[in-house]
Motif scaffolding. Structure first.
Motif, short mmCIF file in Angstrom:
data_model
loop_
_atom_site.label_atom_id
_atom_site.label_comp_id
_atom_site.label_asym_id
_atom_site.label_seq_id
_atom_site.Cartn_x
_atom_site.Cartn_y
_atom_site.Cartn_z
N THR A 140 44.10 37.65 38.52
CA THR A 140 43.70 37.04 39.80
C THR A 140 42.24 36.56 39.77
N PHE A 141 41.98 35.55 40.59
CA PHE A 141 40.62 35.02 40.78
C PHE A 141 40.32 35.05 42.26
N GLN A 142 39.16 35.64 42.60
CA GLN A 142 38.77 35.71 44.01
C GLN A 142 37.25 35.83 44.10
N ASN A 143 36.66 34.98 44.93
CA ASN A 143 35.21 35.01 45.17
C ASN A 143 34.39 34.96 43.88
N GLY A 144 34.82 34.10 42.97
CA GLY A 144 34.06 33.91 41.73
C GLY A 144 34.27 34.97 40.68
N LYS A 145 35.19 35.91 40.92
CA LYS A 145 35.44 37.00 39.98
C LYS A 145 36.90 36.96 39.51
N LEU A 146 37.10 37.29 38.23
CA LEU A 146 38.44 37.26 37.65
C LEU A 146 38.79 38.64 37.09
N SER A 147 40.02 39.09 37.38
CA SER A 147 40.48 40.39 36.90
C SER A 147 41.90 40.29 36.40
N GLY A 148 42.19 41.00 35.30
CA GLY A 148 43.54 41.01 34.75
C GLY A 148 43.54 41.29 33.26
N SER A 165 44.26 31.48 32.68
CA SER A 165 45.15 31.18 33.80
C SER A 165 45.18 32.38 34.74
N ALA A 166 45.06 32.12 36.03
CA ALA A 166 45.02 33.22 37.00
C ALA A 166 45.45 32.73 38.37
N LYS A 167 45.92 33.67 39.19
CA LYS A 167 46.31 33.34 40.55
C LYS A 167 45.09 33.32 41.46
N SER A 168 45.06 32.30 42.31
CA SER A 168 44.03 32.19 43.33
C SER A 168 44.76 31.94 44.64
N GLY A 169 44.92 33.01 45.42
CA GLY A 169 45.77 32.91 46.60
C GLY A 169 47.22 32.77 46.17
N ASP A 170 47.90 31.73 46.65
CA ASP A 170 49.30 31.53 46.26
C ASP A 170 49.44 30.46 45.18
N ILE A 201 42.78 40.84 25.79
CA ILE A 201 41.53 40.74 26.54
C ILE A 201 41.70 41.30 27.94
N SER A 202 40.74 42.12 28.34
CA SER A 202 40.73 42.71 29.68
C SER A 202 39.58 42.10 30.48
N PHE A 203 39.87 41.65 31.68
CA PHE A 203 38.85 41.10 32.58
C PHE A 203 38.77 42.01 33.81
N LYS A 204 37.58 42.52 34.08
CA LYS A 204 37.38 43.39 35.24
C LYS A 204 36.24 42.85 36.09
N ASN A 205 36.60 42.07 37.11
CA ASN A 205 35.60 41.43 37.97
C ASN A 205 34.59 40.63 37.16
#
Length: 285
Positions: A140-148, A165-170, A201-205
């Motif tokens: 997911t991507f939210q407020n400039g941060k990506l996690s997954g 590739s990540a979800k941003s909202g719907d 790869i792990s993304f945490k904020n």
């Protein structure tokens, strides 16, 4: 209609072939396979010096400004030489994604660095075994941060720039993350082909920049293929097999190609075998 390469493209093809023959790319691949390095840095630098990383990048961003047909010429020789470098990940995937972006700031910042070989990119897409779709994407991507979590990222332990590739909202979009950003963890993934490097790869904020906020079609194209009428799928397979069997080295590619096509087009192996046999016999006539 003429499907042959132009004279200029053939000259480019010959020059690229000379480079890999001079540098003994096949031997270099063996060295990577048996050694501790994950790619040949010296060969990569020579490819960069020749301008091959800048082929499709527009001139205003430090590139050569050629098209994808010229890239195909290079790709053919790159595959022939089994060059142990992250070219496909950085040039075919990451660079192309940024070129197609509507974010001009991202283009200005990253395309010159990719053209000059100062950065190596890759595409972090898969999250679990099976076909990734917009329904099962969890990053997911939210407020400039990506996690997954992303798995089997090609050249993921080599790249210093990730297209993710990540979800941003719907919606599903594409985002840029620097490998040295806080919250990014890279672990090498074991794979059958030791000459190619993969990573999980792990993304945490992690800080991320937007390439394209709505890229649902990127994740859903396999669904479109699956829903093609059976007769259209068969036409695609027939065309591809005809091309392969016009090549004198066709037998080298048969098994792998058959498996990949069957998976991509959702065709059972018996049907694939029947088509292959028929086209092969026709090619002998």
């Amino acid at each position: 209609m003429n499907f042959e390469f132009s004279d200029d493209q053939l000259v480019m093809k010959e020059e690229v072939r000379k480079l890999f023959e001079k540098e003994d790319s096949v031997k270099r691949n063996r060295n990577i396979l048996e050694g501790d390095e994950n790619f040949d840095k010296d060969l990569w630098n020579k490819v960069v010096e020749m301008g091959l990383t800048a082929i499709t990048i527009p001139e205003e961003h430090g590139g050569i400004g050629l098209g994808f047909l010229e890239l195909c010429v290079v790709a053919e020789e790159m595959g022939r030489a089994i060059a142990p470098i992250p070219y496909s990940s950085s040039v075919y995937l990451a660079t192309t994604a940024i070129i197609n972006s509507s974010n001009d700031d991202v283009k200005k910042e990253y395309l010159p660095k990719l053209a000059a070989g100062e950065m190596i990119g890759t595409f972090a897409h898969s999250e679990e075994l099976g076909t990734p779709t917009s329904d099962n994407a969890k990053t997911t991507f939210q407020n400039g941060k990506l996690s997954g979590e992303k798995i089997a990222v090609p050249d993921g332990d080599i790249a210093n720039l990730f297209v993710v590739s990540a979800k941003s909202g719907d919606k599903v979009g594409l985002f840029l993350v620097d490998a040295d950003s806080k919250g990014v963890e890279v672990s090498k993934a074991e794979c059958f082909d030791g000459s190619r490097s993969y990573a999980n790869i792990s993304f945490k904020n992690a800080d991320a920049k937007i390439i394209e906020e709505n890229s649902n079609q990127i994740l859903d194209f396999t669904r479109e293929i699956k829903n093609l009428p059976e007769k259209d799928k068969i036409k695609i397979v027939e065309a591809l097999w005809s091309i392969i069997y016009s090549n004198e080295d066709a037998d080298m590619y048969e098994t792998n190609l058959m498996r990949r096509l069957a998976g991509l087009l959702y065709i059972d192996s018996k049907t694939m075998g029947d088509i292959k046999h028929r086209i092969k016999e026709e090619s002998k006539e």
